[in-house]
Design a protein around this motif. Structure first.
Motif, PDB file in Angstrom:
ATOM      1  N   LEU A 315       0.828  -1.208   0.000  1.00 34.52           N
ATOM      2  CA  LEU A 315       0.000   0.000   0.000  1.00 34.52           C
ATOM      3  C   LEU A 315       0.860   1.255   0.000  1.00 34.52           C
ATOM      4  CD1 LEU A 315      -2.753  -1.132   2.523  1.00 34.52           C
ATOM      5  CD2 LEU A 315      -2.948  -0.952   0.045  1.00 34.52           C
ATOM      6  N   ALA A 316       1.965   1.239   0.740  1.00 29.45           N
ATOM      7  CA  ALA A 316       2.873   2.387   0.719  1.00 29.45           C
ATOM      8  C   ALA A 316       3.492   2.571  -0.660  1.00 29.45           C
ATOM      9  CB  ALA A 316       3.968   2.207   1.773  1.00 29.45           C
ATOM     10  N   ASP A 317       3.747   1.468  -1.355  1.00 30.60           N
ATOM     11  CA  ASP A 317       4.298   1.542  -2.702  1.00 30.60           C
ATOM     12  C   ASP A 317       3.276   2.117  -3.673  1.00 30.60           C
ATOM     13  OD1 ASP A 317       6.546   0.784  -4.559  1.00 30.60           O
ATOM     14  OD2 ASP A 317       4.936  -0.408  -5.454  1.00 30.60           O
ATOM     15  N   ALA A 318       2.004   1.747  -3.500  1.00 27.34           N
ATOM     16  CA  ALA A 318       0.948   2.312  -4.343  1.00 27.34           C
ATOM     17  C   ALA A 318       0.843   3.817  -4.137  1.00 27.34           C
ATOM     18  CB  ALA A 318      -0.385   1.627  -4.033  1.00 27.34           C
ATOM     19  N   ASP A 319       0.966   4.258  -2.899  1.00 30.09           N
ATOM     20  CA  ASP A 319       0.944   5.695  -2.607  1.00 30.09           C
ATOM     21  C   ASP A 319       2.127   6.393  -3.261  1.00 30.09           C
ATOM     22  OD1 ASP A 319       0.576   8.229  -1.358  1.00 30.09           O
ATOM     23  OD2 ASP A 319       1.960   7.613   0.232  1.00 30.09           O
ATOM     24  N   ARG A 320       3.291   5.773  -3.211  1.00 32.20           N
ATOM     25  CA  ARG A 320       4.486   6.369  -3.811  1.00 32.20           C
ATOM     26  C   ARG A 320       4.310   6.495  -5.326  1.00 32.20           C
ATOM     27  NH1 ARG A 320       7.642   2.704  -2.368  1.00 32.20           N
ATOM     28  NH2 ARG A 320       7.940   3.519  -0.258  1.00 32.20           N
ATOM     29  N   GLU A 321       3.779   5.459  -5.951  1.00 38.48           N
ATOM     30  CA  GLU A 321       3.573   5.507  -7.402  1.00 38.48           C
ATOM     31  C   GLU A 321       2.550   6.571  -7.773  1.00 38.48           C
ATOM     32  OE1 GLU A 321       2.352   2.556 -11.129  1.00 38.48           O
ATOM     33  OE2 GLU A 321       2.075   1.898  -9.054  1.00 38.48           O
ATOM     34  N   ALA A 322       1.442   6.616  -7.022  1.00 37.16           N
ATOM     35  CA  ALA A 322       0.402   7.603  -7.322  1.00 37.16           C
ATOM     36  C   ALA A 322       0.897   9.027  -7.124  1.00 37.16           C
ATOM     37  CB  ALA A 322      -0.824   7.342  -6.452  1.00 37.16           C
ATOM     38  N   SER A 323       1.793   9.233  -6.170  1.00 31.31           N
ATOM     39  CA  SER A 323       2.264  10.589  -5.869  1.00 31.31           C
ATOM     40  C   SER A 323       3.149  11.149  -6.973  1.00 31.31           C
ATOM     41  CB  SER A 323       3.015  10.599  -4.537  1.00 31.31           C
ATOM     42  OG  SER A 323       4.217   9.836  -4.616  1.00 31.31           O
ATOM     43  N   VAL A 324       3.868  10.285  -7.693  1.00 31.78           N
ATOM     44  CA  VAL A 324       4.747  10.777  -8.761  1.00 31.78           C
ATOM     45  C   VAL A 324       4.088  10.676 -10.128  1.00 31.78           C
ATOM     46  CG1 VAL A 324       6.790  10.134  -7.435  1.00 31.78           C
ATOM     47  CG2 VAL A 324       5.885   8.541  -9.125  1.00 31.78           C
ATOM     48  N   GLN A 325       2.996   9.920 -10.220  1.00 31.03           N
ATOM     49  CA  GLN A 325       2.362   9.687 -11.523  1.00 31.03           C
ATOM     50  C   GLN A 325       1.884  10.982 -12.168  1.00 31.03           C
ATOM     51  OE1 GLN A 325      -1.147  10.047 -11.952  1.00 31.03           O
ATOM     52  NE2 GLN A 325      -1.584   8.924 -13.833  1.00 31.03           N
ATOM     53  N   ARG A 326       1.273  11.831 -11.365  1.00 31.81           N
ATOM     54  CA  ARG A 326       0.683  13.043 -11.924  1.00 31.81           C
ATOM     55  C   ARG A 326       1.757  13.954 -12.505  1.00 31.81           C
ATOM     56  NH1 ARG A 326      -3.756  16.641  -8.586  1.00 31.81           N
ATOM     57  NH2 ARG A 326      -4.548  17.858 -10.352  1.00 31.81           N
ATOM     58  N   ARG A 327       2.836  14.156 -11.760  1.00 28.46           N
ATOM     59  CA  ARG A 327       3.906  15.044 -12.235  1.00 28.46           C
ATOM     60  C   ARG A 327       4.607  14.459 -13.448  1.00 28.46           C
ATOM     61  NH1 ARG A 327       9.049  14.499 -10.774  1.00 28.46           N
ATOM     62  NH2 ARG A 327       8.445  13.278  -8.929  1.00 28.46           N
ATOM     63  N   VAL A 328       4.957  13.184 -13.385  1.00 29.48           N
ATOM     64  CA  VAL A 328       5.635  12.554 -14.507  1.00 29.48           C
ATOM     65  C   VAL A 328       4.718  12.492 -15.719  1.00 29.48           C
ATOM     66  CG1 VAL A 328       6.703  10.407 -15.305  1.00 29.48           C
ATOM     67  CG2 VAL A 328       7.154  11.241 -12.994  1.00 29.48           C
ATOM     68  N   GLY A 329       3.436  12.202 -15.491  1.00 30.58           N
ATOM     69  CA  GLY A 329       2.492  12.125 -16.597  1.00 30.58           C
ATOM     70  C   GLY A 329       2.313  13.458 -17.297  1.00 30.58           C
ATOM     71  N   THR A 330       2.237  14.533 -16.537  1.00 27.38           N
ATOM     72  CA  THR A 330       2.102  15.856 -17.143  1.00 27.38           C
ATOM     73  C   THR A 330       3.317  16.191 -17.997  1.00 27.38           C
ATOM     74  OG1 THR A 330       0.739  16.623 -15.300  1.00 27.38           O
ATOM     75  CG2 THR A 330       1.788  18.296 -16.662  1.00 27.38           C
ATOM     76  N   ASN A 331       4.496  15.911 -17.486  1.00 24.13           N
ATOM     77  CA  ASN A 331       5.715  16.167 -18.254  1.00 24.13           C
ATOM     78  C   ASN A 331       5.779  15.307 -19.510  1.00 24.13           C
ATOM     79  OD1 ASN A 331       6.512  17.997 -16.302  1.00 24.13           O
ATOM     80  ND2 ASN A 331       7.772  16.520 -15.194  1.00 24.13           N
ATOM     81  N   PHE A 332       5.349  14.044 -19.386  1.00 22.73           N
ATOM     82  CA  PHE A 332       5.406  13.147 -20.535  1.00 22.73           C
ATOM     83  C   PHE A 332       4.507  13.637 -21.657  1.00 22.73           C
ATOM     84  CE2 PHE A 332       3.179   9.624 -22.683  1.00 22.73           C
ATOM     85  CZ  PHE A 332       4.223   9.110 -23.439  1.00 22.73           C
ATOM     86  N   PHE A 333       3.262  13.941 -21.348  1.00 24.71           N
ATOM     87  CA  PHE A 333       2.338  14.332 -22.410  1.00 24.71           C
ATOM     88  C   PHE A 333       2.674  15.711 -22.968  1.00 24.71           C
ATOM     89  CE2 PHE A 333      -0.302  10.960 -20.554  1.00 24.71           C
ATOM     90  CZ  PHE A 333      -0.651  10.292 -21.712  1.00 24.71           C
ATOM     91  N   ALA A 334       3.181  16.607 -22.130  1.00 24.98           N
ATOM     92  CA  ALA A 334       3.610  17.899 -22.668  1.00 24.98           C
ATOM     93  C   ALA A 334       4.773  17.725 -23.645  1.00 24.98           C
ATOM     94  CB  ALA A 334       4.008  18.828 -21.515  1.00 24.98           C
TER      95      ALA A 334
END
Length: 710
Positions: A315-334
């Protein structure tokens, strides 16, 4: 009669495929609810509590509770963009997305301030409750603060946050205390306890706050009455970093396992809006389904590790992944949008010089290696989103530099996939990459959906559980890839068949896509399936040739409406918490509250249009197609003339992407995800069609006159 069948056979076949796709909505068997044996429910809230705060050494009471009970990752979505402590507590008391924190949204939440008037009878009142109720009544979520308290005869509250959740709509709190009183926990069937906040990123400070909250929790557990359920929840974020938080339920009906709910449909994930119906269901009280946005949580024992350390780490790993997903995803699509638009501009000279008419050329032809390099880059651009999806096979979010880790993994996957596709399609027909890559992308999403959507959950090309909205099935980006694969892959396949069979091939492949997208066992996106139905109907109607006329559009829209009605009718026979967006909209229309949904969707469309980088890609693609591809030298008109199924597929893709984005509140994101794959492949097909535009078939060999005479 024959003329009528010839004219309308494509639409009839598409309608038949759509009707066959309705089998995707066969309801799930309703799970038998656990027998309610709890006499008391105690909800303990610690704002900001995350799973990386819970350790055997620092928080022994929480650790023991997690070992004995059902655990999960809690999404703290509320009606406010940043869920502060008051918003989380009020969402709990409303059973719906609510807002409490006044003022504008700031990066850091203000301290929770609740005005409480004590009375001599052990109760209290909130003088501001009327304003709070009025404020939330004006929001499109329709939250009604006090709905949880109205579901039971008596409610106890300890602490200011708990008073917010326990107050009735007119502000009355039945039993209240600022500090823990053991007698209050058995005074009412429902008790709410506020144990403070855990804020900031300083690990030492967080550990100290968690230890303090754990000591208070130990006192609560020591004073809990018999036959009681204890729910521990990290009810909110305290800053702009959206995270997943702690959710533990222990007591009758909640044994060791994963927490799950109908609102998430995924073991190990629940929402704050699920806590109110969970409390009422545990007490065997009626759950007001029209007021609550969530569903009662239950225990799922599938897949939880026997070792609590491993379960908490997951569960802590899921939180870690979710916390960076938004920032990395925004950079990727931009980055992807900028790279694709730059690539489209760079291929304009190649399109202008792609044709090689007989005779002396007025310009110097483009060298072959340059054309080949452009084709490879176009293939790579079309595979970027599928590569980002596959990149989640490796845990790049655990690395010290997650952004660079994701970029490295994605580029490696992209390089291998690009080489393979470029090699296989080097000497194939013009639309081979168009159909092959589209189908490959759709197959990748389909495989992920069939295996539980693990790559899309908290993935860059998927959806974030911390943001909320979707926790299982197919996401917005995946929907765009599936629509692209079903239509363009189907078009490439249909081109290989006789003209009269092409509509049937398009309808058949489209029906498979509808099942993958719309089935509650798979994609669980009924509105996306309806949008694909419209696209398939249009593509099938145009597969035999011709353009999108008013007659064809009306018939295709009629077929889509029939399928939509079928989705909605079948949805009504499903349990309320399992209904899709189509079924919920029908029910809301019947009770006169559909306007709230329409308003919510419209606001979400506007926000997404302004903030999403895919909006720029869609607008840039429209300009590129209008001023480049549709010119005489652009090649698109020739491509659509030579390959009629591709003409229908592209028309259907645009309509399906727009419809899905509008009704799902994501604006151009579905169409943008589809175009990110489809447009580079279309440009590649245009280059190849133009390259062979002036080819002449060789005349048959001349037969000698002597051979004719003999």
């Amino acid at each position: 009669m024959r003329h009528w069948l010839h004219r309308f056979a494509p639409v009839l076949l598409a309608l038949l495929a759509g009707l066959l796709g309705l089998v995707a909505l066969v309801p799930r068997p309703a799970a038998a609810p656990a027998a309610p044996t709890a006499d008391y429910v105690i909800v303990v809230g610690v704002a900001g509590l995350r799973w990386d705060d819970v350790t055997a050494a620092d928080t022994p009471a929480m650790w023991q509770l997690a070992q004995e009970g059902a655990i999960g990752a809690l999404s703290v979505r509320s009606a406010r963009r940043i869920t502060c402590a008051g918003d989380g507590w009020l969402t709990l008391g409303s059973g719906n997305f609510a807002v409490y924190t006044p003022g504008s949204v700031t990066p850091t939440c203000p301290h929770l301030n609740v005005t409480i008037d004590r009375d001599a009878n052990g109760g209290a009142s909130l003088p501001d409750e009327g304003d709070i109720v009025a404020r939330n009544r004006g929001l499109h979520w329709g939250a009604q603060p006090g709905a949880l308290a109205e579901g039971v005869r008596c409610t106890s509250a300890i602490g200011p946050g708990a008073a917010l959740a326990a107050a009735r709509p007119y502000g009355r709190v039945d039993r209240y205390s600022d500090n823990l009183d053991a007698g209050l926990l058995s005074a009412c069937a429902l008790s709410l306890v506020d144990l403070g906040e855990i804020a900031g990123d300083d690990p030492v400070a967080r550990a100290a706050d968690a230890h303090r909250a754990d000591a208070a929790l130990a006192d609560v557990l020591a004073a809990r009455p018999e036959h009681s359920v204890v729910i521990l929840a990290g009810l909110s974020d305290l800053d702009a970093t959206s995270r997943l938080h702690v959710a533990i339920a222990q007591g009758p009906g909640f044994t060791r396992g994963w927490l799950t709910s109908p609102s998430t449909s995924r073991p190990g994930y629940v929402q704050v809006v699920d806590l109110a119906p969970t409390a009422l269901a545990a007490l065997d009280r009626p759950v007001p389904g029209k007021l609550f946005a969530g569903g009662a949580a239950s225990t799922s024992d599938s897949g939880r590790p026997a070792d609590v350390t491993a379960a908490v780490s997951r569960l802590a790993d899921a939180d870690r992944e979710a916390s960076v997903q938004r920032r990395v995803g925004t950079n990727f699509f931009a980055t992807l949008v900028v790279a694709e638009l730059a690539l489209f501009v760079s291929v304009v000279p190649l399109l202008r010089r792609a044709r090689r008419p007989p005779g002396p050329l007025p310009f110097r032809p483009v060298p072959g290696p340059v054309v080949r390099a452009a084709e490879v880059l176009l293939i790579a651009a079309s595979l970027a989103v599928p590569a980002a999806l596959v990149a989640d096979l490796l845990p790049w979010w655990r690395w010290a530099r997650p952004g660079l880790g994701f970029a490295g993994v994605t580029l490696a996957v992209l390089a291998v996939a690009t080489f393979a596709v470029a090699y296989v399609t080097a000497r194939s027909r013009a639309i081979a990459p168009l159909g092959g890559v589209s189908a490959l992308a759709a197959l990748a999403v389909t495989f992920d959906v069939l295996t539980g959507s693990r790559l899309q959950l908290n993935g860059v090309a998927g959806y974030s559980a911390a943001v909320g909205g979707r926790y299982a099935g197919v996401g917005v980006i995946g929907l765009g890839l599936l629509v692209t694969g079903a239509l363009l892959g189907g078009a490439a396949m249909a081109q290989r068949f006789d003209r009269r069979w092409r509509p049937f091939v398009m309808a058949l492949i489209g029906a498979v896509g509808m099942i993958v997208i719309g089935s509650p066992y798979l994609g669980a996106d009924a509105s996306g399936a309806v949008a694909l139905t419209l696209g398939v109907c249009v593509a099938a109607a145009m597969a035999v040739g011709g353009w999108l006329t008013i007659t064809r559009l009306v018939w295709a829209a009629g077929a889509a409406l029939v399928v939509t009605a079928g989705f909605a009718v079948l949805d009504l026979f499903r349990p309320e918490e399992q209904r899709s967006s189509v079924g919920r909209l029908l029910v809301r229309t019947q009770d006169g509250t559909a306007g709230y949904i329409a308003r919510r969707i419209a606001e979400a469309d506007v926000v997404t249009t302004v903030t999403s980088p895919l909006t720029v890609l869609v607008l840039g693609s429209v300009l590129f197609a209008t001023f480049v591809l549709l010119r005489d030298w652009g090649g698109l008109r020739r491509l659509l003339g030579v390959f009629p199924p591709v003409r229908g597929a592209l028309s259907g893709l645009v309509l399906a992407g727009l419809l899905a984005g509008i009704i799902e509140g994501v604006s151009f994101n579905v169409l943008g995800a589809a175009l990110a794959t489809a447009l580079p492949l279309t440009v590649l097909s245009c280059l190849r069609v133009l390259d062979h535009a002036d080819d002449r078939s060789q005349p048959p060999p001349r037969i000698p006159e002597s051979a004719l005479e003999s």
